[in-house]
Motif scaffolding. Structure first.
Motif, PDB file in Angstrom:
ATOM      1  N   SER A  31       0.825  -1.199   0.000  1.00 11.57           N
ATOM      2  CA  SER A  31       0.000   0.000   0.000  1.00 11.57           C
ATOM      3  C   SER A  31       0.866   1.259   0.000  1.00 11.57           C
ATOM      4  O   SER A  31       0.575   2.226  -0.717  1.00 11.57           O
ATOM      5  CB  SER A  31      -0.927   0.019   1.225  1.00 11.57           C
ATOM      6  OG  SER A  31      -1.827  -1.069   1.193  1.00 11.57           O
ATOM      7  N   ILE A  35       0.747   4.086  -2.888  1.00 16.46           N
ATOM      8  CA  ILE A  35       0.458   5.493  -2.620  1.00 16.46           C
ATOM      9  C   ILE A  35       1.586   6.366  -3.157  1.00 16.46           C
ATOM     10  O   ILE A  35       1.357   7.418  -3.760  1.00 16.46           O
ATOM     11  CB  ILE A  35       0.265   5.734  -1.112  1.00 16.46           C
ATOM     12  CG1 ILE A  35      -0.984   4.999  -0.615  1.00 16.46           C
ATOM     13  CG2 ILE A  35       0.146   7.227  -0.806  1.00 16.46           C
ATOM     14  CD1 ILE A  35      -1.127   5.005   0.895  1.00 16.46           C
ATOM     15  N   CYS A 182       5.066  15.527   1.218  1.00 14.05           N
ATOM     16  CA  CYS A 182       4.347  15.832   2.461  1.00 14.05           C
ATOM     17  C   CYS A 182       4.757  17.197   3.013  1.00 14.05           C
ATOM     18  O   CYS A 182       3.913  17.959   3.505  1.00 14.05           O
ATOM     19  CB  CYS A 182       4.613  14.743   3.500  1.00 14.05           C
ATOM     20  SG  CYS A 182       3.881  13.135   3.087  1.00 14.05           S
ATOM     21  N   VAL A 251      -7.517   1.356  -0.450  1.00 19.72           N
ATOM     22  CA  VAL A 251      -6.794   2.127   0.569  1.00 19.72           C
ATOM     23  C   VAL A 251      -5.817   3.107  -0.079  1.00 19.72           C
ATOM     24  O   VAL A 251      -5.740   4.283   0.309  1.00 19.72           O
ATOM     25  CB  VAL A 251      -6.046   1.180   1.533  1.00 19.72           C
ATOM     26  CG1 VAL A 251      -5.109   1.969   2.440  1.00 19.72           C
ATOM     27  CG2 VAL A 251      -7.035   0.385   2.357  1.00 19.72           C
ATOM     28  N   SER A 252      -5.088   2.646  -1.076  1.00 16.64           N
ATOM     29  CA  SER A 252      -4.054   3.470  -1.701  1.00 16.64           C
ATOM     30  C   SER A 252      -4.661   4.643  -2.462  1.00 16.64           C
ATOM     31  O   SER A 252      -4.241   5.796  -2.295  1.00 16.64           O
ATOM     32  CB  SER A 252      -3.197   2.617  -2.646  1.00 16.64           C
ATOM     33  OG  SER A 252      -2.599   1.552  -1.943  1.00 16.64           O
ATOM     34  N   GLY A 254      -7.691   5.837  -2.176  1.00 18.59           N
ATOM     35  CA  GLY A 254      -8.413   6.689  -1.231  1.00 18.59           C
ATOM     36  C   GLY A 254      -7.481   7.631  -0.486  1.00 18.59           C
ATOM     37  O   GLY A 254      -7.780   8.820  -0.320  1.00 18.59           O
ATOM     38  N   SER A 255      -6.343   7.112  -0.027  1.00 20.28           N
ATOM     39  CA  SER A 255      -5.370   7.957   0.670  1.00 20.28           C
ATOM     40  C   SER A 255      -4.802   9.025  -0.255  1.00 20.28           C
ATOM     41  O   SER A 255      -4.654  10.188   0.127  1.00 20.28           O
ATOM     42  CB  SER A 255      -4.229   7.092   1.223  1.00 20.28           C
ATOM     43  OG  SER A 255      -4.718   6.118   2.118  1.00 20.28           O
ATOM     44  N   ILE A 258      -7.317  11.845  -0.734  1.00 18.52           N
ATOM     45  CA  ILE A 258      -7.400  12.781   0.397  1.00 18.52           C
ATOM     46  C   ILE A 258      -6.247  13.784   0.351  1.00 18.52           C
ATOM     47  O   ILE A 258      -6.441  14.999   0.489  1.00 18.52           O
ATOM     48  CB  ILE A 258      -7.386  12.005   1.729  1.00 18.52           C
ATOM     49  CG1 ILE A 258      -8.669  11.183   1.867  1.00 18.52           C
ATOM     50  CG2 ILE A 258      -7.237  12.965   2.905  1.00 18.52           C
ATOM     51  CD1 ILE A 258      -8.664  10.238   3.054  1.00 18.52           C
ATOM     52  N   ILE A 259      -5.030  13.291   0.124  1.00 13.73           N
ATOM     53  CA  ILE A 259      -3.858  14.167   0.058  1.00 13.73           C
ATOM     54  C   ILE A 259      -3.967  15.119  -1.137  1.00 13.73           C
ATOM     55  O   ILE A 259      -3.703  16.328  -1.021  1.00 13.73           O
ATOM     56  CB  ILE A 259      -2.573  13.333  -0.025  1.00 13.73           C
ATOM     57  CG1 ILE A 259      -2.397  12.510   1.255  1.00 13.73           C
ATOM     58  CG2 ILE A 259      -1.359  14.224  -0.256  1.00 13.73           C
ATOM     59  CD1 ILE A 259      -1.241  11.540   1.206  1.00 13.73           C
TER      60      ILE A 259
END
Length: 437
Positions: A31, A35, A182, A251-252, A254-255, A258-259
């Motif tokens: 994952s 991402i 990030c 999961v990947s 979706g994450s 969001i970012i």
């Protein structure tokens, strides 16, 4: 013989072959890699996409593109299981023969090639403003000249790194790029809260939708494409079943959504209608926090460039040579690719248009059309029945986005102000710096 596995529903899956002794990874590590493959330099253009589409409608389109990406990635692995193949190229060749293989190879070449052009454009735009924060370096200094910066970064960094023959030597780049992304996201959010209120909003800043929405889809597709890594990550799983792959994909993606949405909203709400294809073009030269963000992004794209070059070189060697390249051939092709990218980026500096063209011409067919077409070719039943209905719709949407997006990009190119200080930076009330805490 290719090993087979049963998933929880009893469907026979083809487990991708791995070299003897090669370790398999957990779902968590897979994952993380997934991402990281989605969130790359394309994220820098997402505020610009919201500027094209309108904030509410742009966010809706971003969600739709993410859902389509999620679905098409799963569809790609389903196609591999149906055909008994374990790579994107072999799937298309098994499904549509050598002509399909050539088309896919062309798309897989042009996508990273145009991405490398965009990296050079961004390097020239970004690092020139970083250098101007050095005492004694003004707008007329050679370090403030984008052509010089692109040439120096190419000769000193991207070309030497691109000459590596083993991609594993670049393995730490993805982790560093993720950390830098990030940091950039945090900087953009801080600037939205501190710098944004000082900038006057433009007309129709909060309109629900704008007529450039199709072009925005191209930019979003460019940011989300990760299909070339799907089979590799799928093959790294301890239990490569469709059920596990579906969870990882959800999961990947979706994450990443969001970012990406946080970055897009923070960037657009700061500058509204003034938002450029490279969001860092909007910040003022005397903004220290933005300068640090520019530096982080410049380092990120310079170190990511060799990974894209590796892909383009592999595609050329597979199509033209069909064998391992000699040392001389390897160096010659690398020089040709890097030189061509540098030449185009020196001649053209509008990042927004580059992102749009790469999105509609390369990313859209790789996400919308080809995985769906392969699945329909392998799946029994009519195109408009059962589980074949959605892939059929995706193909139609993909062709619509390609044709309409290309037409609008050519007929109505977006304005660019790269390298030009924005007007609000000269306003006495807009310092462009972050107030002290």
């Amino acid at each position: 013989m290719t090993p087979q596995l049963n998933n929880e529903e009893g469907t026979i899956l083809i487990a991708p072959q791995k070299a003897a002794g090669q370790p398999r990874g957990s779902m968590i590590s897979a994952s993380f890699n997934f991402i990281n493959s989605i969130i790359g330099s394309g994220i820098i253009g997402l505020p610009y996409a919201l500027n094209q589409a309108g904030l509410p409608f742009g966010l809706l389109l971003l969600v739709v593109v993410a859902l389509i990406t999620d679905y098409s990635i799963i569809l790609l692995i389903k196609g591999g299981n149906l055909s008994g193949t374990n790579s994107y190229q072999s799937l298309v060749q098994r499904t549509f023969g050598f002509p399909g293989f050539l088309i896919l190879s062309g798309l897989q070449f042009f996508y990273p090639f145009i991405a490398m052009v965009s990296y050079n454009i961004t390097t020239g735009d970004t690092l020139t403003k970083v250098f101007q924060r050095i005492p004694g370096v003004g707008p007329d200094h050679i370090l403030a000249e984008r052509h010089f910066v692109i040439l120096i970064s190419t000769l000193a960094f991207t070309l030497p790194l691109s000459l590596y023959r083993n991609i594993e030597k670049l393995g730490k780049v993805s982790l560093m790029s993720m950390v830098l992304t990030c940091i950039i996201l945090i900087i953009v959010i801080i600037q939205a809260a501190t710098f944004g209120p000082q900038i006057p909003p433009t007309e129709n800043s909060w309109a629900f939708a704008k007529w450039n929405a199709i072009q925005a889809v191209g930019v979003m597709s460019f940011a989300f494409i990760c299909h070339h890594n799907s089979f590799l990550i799928y093959g790294s799983l301890e239990q490569p079943t469709l059920a596990n792959w579906t969870r990882i994909t959800h999961v990947s993606v979706g994450s990443a959504l969001i970012i990406s949405a946080a970055f897009a909203v923070a960037g657009y709400t700061t500058f509204t209608g003034y938002t450029q294809g490279d969001i860092f073009e909007n910040y003022c030269r005397n903004d220290n926090l933005a300068t640090f963000g520019r530096f982080c992004f410049g380092v990120s794209i310079i170190t990511t460039f060799p990974l894209e070059c590796f892909v383009t070189r592999e595609v050329l060697s597979n199509v033209i040579c069909s064998r391992d390249l000699s040392k001389v051939e390897y160096v010659a092709i690398t020089f040709l690719i890097v030189g061509a990218c540098a030449s185009i980026s020196l001649a053209y500096d509008c990042l927004g248009v580059v992102l749009e063209l790469n999105g509609v011409l390369s990313a859209t067919p790789l996400i919308f059309i080809i995985p769906s077409a392969c699945f329909l070719k392998l799946s029994p039943g009519r195109w408009f029945q059962g589980e074949n209905l959605l892939p059929t719709i995706l193909i139609l949407i993909g062709f619509f986005v390609m044709i309409t997006g290309l037409t609008m990009t050519v007929l109505y190119p977006q304005d660019c102000s790269h390298g030009v200080e924005m007007f609000y930076c000269a306003d006495a009330n807009v310092s462009g710096t972050v107030p002290p805490v």
